[in-house]
Design an enzyme around this catalytic site. Sequence first.
Site, PDB file in Angstrom:
ATOM      1  N   LYS A 171      21.298  25.974  -2.835  1.00 31.19           N
ATOM      2  CA  LYS A 171      20.684  24.643  -2.772  1.00 31.19           C
ATOM      3  C   LYS A 171      19.165  24.707  -2.857  1.00 31.19           C
ATOM      4  O   LYS A 171      18.560  23.970  -3.616  1.00 31.19           O
ATOM      5  CB  LYS A 171      21.014  23.951  -1.434  1.00 31.19           C
ATOM      6  N   ARG A 227      23.783  16.324   7.070  1.00 26.50           N
ATOM      7  CA  ARG A 227      24.826  17.303   7.384  1.00 26.50           C
ATOM      8  C   ARG A 227      25.820  16.811   8.404  1.00 26.50           C
ATOM      9  O   ARG A 227      26.776  17.523   8.719  1.00 26.50           O
ATOM     10  CB  ARG A 227      24.199  18.563   7.996  1.00 26.50           C
ATOM     11  N   ARG A 280      20.837  38.676   1.169  1.00 26.57           N
ATOM     12  CA  ARG A 280      19.551  38.033   1.446  1.00 26.57           C
ATOM     13  C   ARG A 280      18.981  38.529   2.775  1.00 26.57           C
ATOM     14  O   ARG A 280      17.767  38.661   2.931  1.00 26.57           O
ATOM     15  CB  ARG A 280      19.739  36.511   1.484  1.00 26.57           C
ATOM     16  N   ARG A 333      15.784  36.496   7.367  1.00 22.25           N
ATOM     17  CA  ARG A 333      15.910  35.248   8.125  1.00 22.25           C
ATOM     18  C   ARG A 333      16.694  35.494   9.402  1.00 22.25           C
ATOM     19  O   ARG A 333      17.706  36.189   9.377  1.00 22.25           O
ATOM     20  CB  ARG A 333      16.625  34.208   7.252  1.00 22.25           C
ATOM     21  N   ARG A 335      27.666  29.118  10.578  1.00 25.01           N
ATOM     22  CA  ARG A 335      27.100  28.120   9.658  1.00 25.01           C
ATOM     23  C   ARG A 335      28.146  27.647   8.656  1.00 25.01           C
ATOM     24  O   ARG A 335      28.230  26.468   8.328  1.00 25.01           O
ATOM     25  CB  ARG A 335      25.868  28.698   8.946  1.00 25.01           C
TER      26      ARG A 335
HETATM   27  P1  ADP Z   1      21.586  26.977   5.252  1.00 26.55           P
HETATM   28  O1  ADP Z   1      21.961  25.781   4.439  1.00 26.55           O
HETATM   29  O2  ADP Z   1      21.602  28.233   4.453  1.00 26.55           O
HETATM   30  O3  ADP Z   1      22.333  27.109   6.541  1.00 26.55           O
HETATM   31  P2  ADP Z   1      18.956  25.802   5.856  1.00 26.55           P
HETATM   32  O4  ADP Z   1      17.690  26.501   5.596  1.00 26.55           O
HETATM   33  O5  ADP Z   1      19.243  24.578   5.081  1.00 26.55           O
HETATM   34  O6  ADP Z   1      20.069  26.903   5.653  1.00 26.55           O
HETATM   35  O7  ADP Z   1      19.066  25.452   7.411  1.00 26.55           O
HETATM   36  C1  ADP Z   1      18.832  26.419   8.400  1.00 26.55           C
HETATM   37  C2  ADP Z   1      19.123  25.848   9.797  1.00 26.55           C
HETATM   38  O8  ADP Z   1      18.255  24.736  10.053  1.00 26.55           O
HETATM   39  C3  ADP Z   1      20.526  25.268   9.997  1.00 26.55           C
HETATM   40  O9  ADP Z   1      21.480  26.258  10.320  1.00 26.55           O
HETATM   41  C4  ADP Z   1      20.269  24.304  11.165  1.00 26.55           C
HETATM   42  O10 ADP Z   1      20.141  24.972  12.402  1.00 26.55           O
HETATM   43  C5  ADP Z   1      18.914  23.723  10.809  1.00 26.55           C
HETATM   44  N1  ADP Z   1      19.073  22.510   9.961  1.00 26.55           N
HETATM   45  C6  ADP Z   1      18.689  22.358   8.667  1.00 26.55           C
HETATM   46  N2  ADP Z   1      18.994  21.141   8.221  1.00 26.55           N
HETATM   47  C7  ADP Z   1      19.601  20.487   9.240  1.00 26.55           C
HETATM   48  C8  ADP Z   1      20.169  19.206   9.409  1.00 26.55           C
HETATM   49  N3  ADP Z   1      20.177  18.323   8.424  1.00 26.55           N
HETATM   50  N4  ADP Z   1      20.698  18.881  10.614  1.00 26.55           N
HETATM   51  C9  ADP Z   1      20.692  19.760  11.626  1.00 26.55           C
HETATM   52  N5  ADP Z   1      20.189  20.992  11.545  1.00 26.55           N
HETATM   53  C10 ADP Z   1      19.654  21.365  10.366  1.00 26.55           C
END
Ligand code: ADP
Length: 205
Positions: A14, A89, A128, A134, A145
């Site tokens: 994404k 989400r 990664r 990360r 996740r």
């Molecule tokens: P990925 O999609 O690979 O899990 P992201 O970088 O999009 O990684 O998100 C990393 C973390 O940030 C998520 O696991 C969550 O803890 C938090 N996060 C990101 N976007 C949201 C969201 N819309 N609502 C709640 N937590 C979020």
Amino acid sequence: MTRLLIMGPPGSGKGTQAVRIADKMAIPAISTGDIFRYNVKELTELGREAKSYIDSGNFVPDDVTNRMVADRLNQSDVAHGFLLDGYPRTSGQVEALSEMLQNQGEILTAVLVLEVPDEEIVERLLARAETEGRSDDTEEVIKRRLELYHQETSDLIEAYLELGIVGRVDGTGAIDDITERLLQTIYNIRARTGTLPAVKPRNEK
Ligand code: ADP
């Protein structure tokens, strides 16, 4: 005006694709994950609030996340559209976003869904982990996740299906090919829903 969402499991690409598509469309790519990580790094109050959730692979609570997105969508660079990556989400976030859009009299152009099988996801994220380091790319947190994506996020796509704006795209293969598929999908959705920029017929007086 182009307002896009990109959805898909963690590790589906994404973030990579969001930046490419947004660039092409001259709109900002807004990644909630990136905003959280920036705030964690800078030790802001938001970062302190979010850190434990991120490190355990859980969602940051909706009230915090929704407030952050509302603030971001009020900034001036969003005037001509946006691409949201990683939001919404949860069903609470879907509702909050639809309220934000309604208040401004705006509608979404398209919801892009990147599809990648779970086995490939785990492989990608573990690879990664070695290069990016990360904090949430450990095997256990990746599992959490993915589980949350299937439990809470994947069903949200249905809310957008009835609007006829969902485009599912194969997220495997070469990065350039996936970008092309996404651009084509946006075009097709716009053509179908009538949100293509209007072109004046040549003979019109
Ligand atoms: P990925 O999609 O690979 O899990 P992201 O970088 O999009 O990684 O998100 C990393 C973390 O940030 C998520 O696991 C969550 O803890 C938090 N996060 C990101 N976007 C949201 C969201 N819309 N609502 C709640 N937590 C979020």
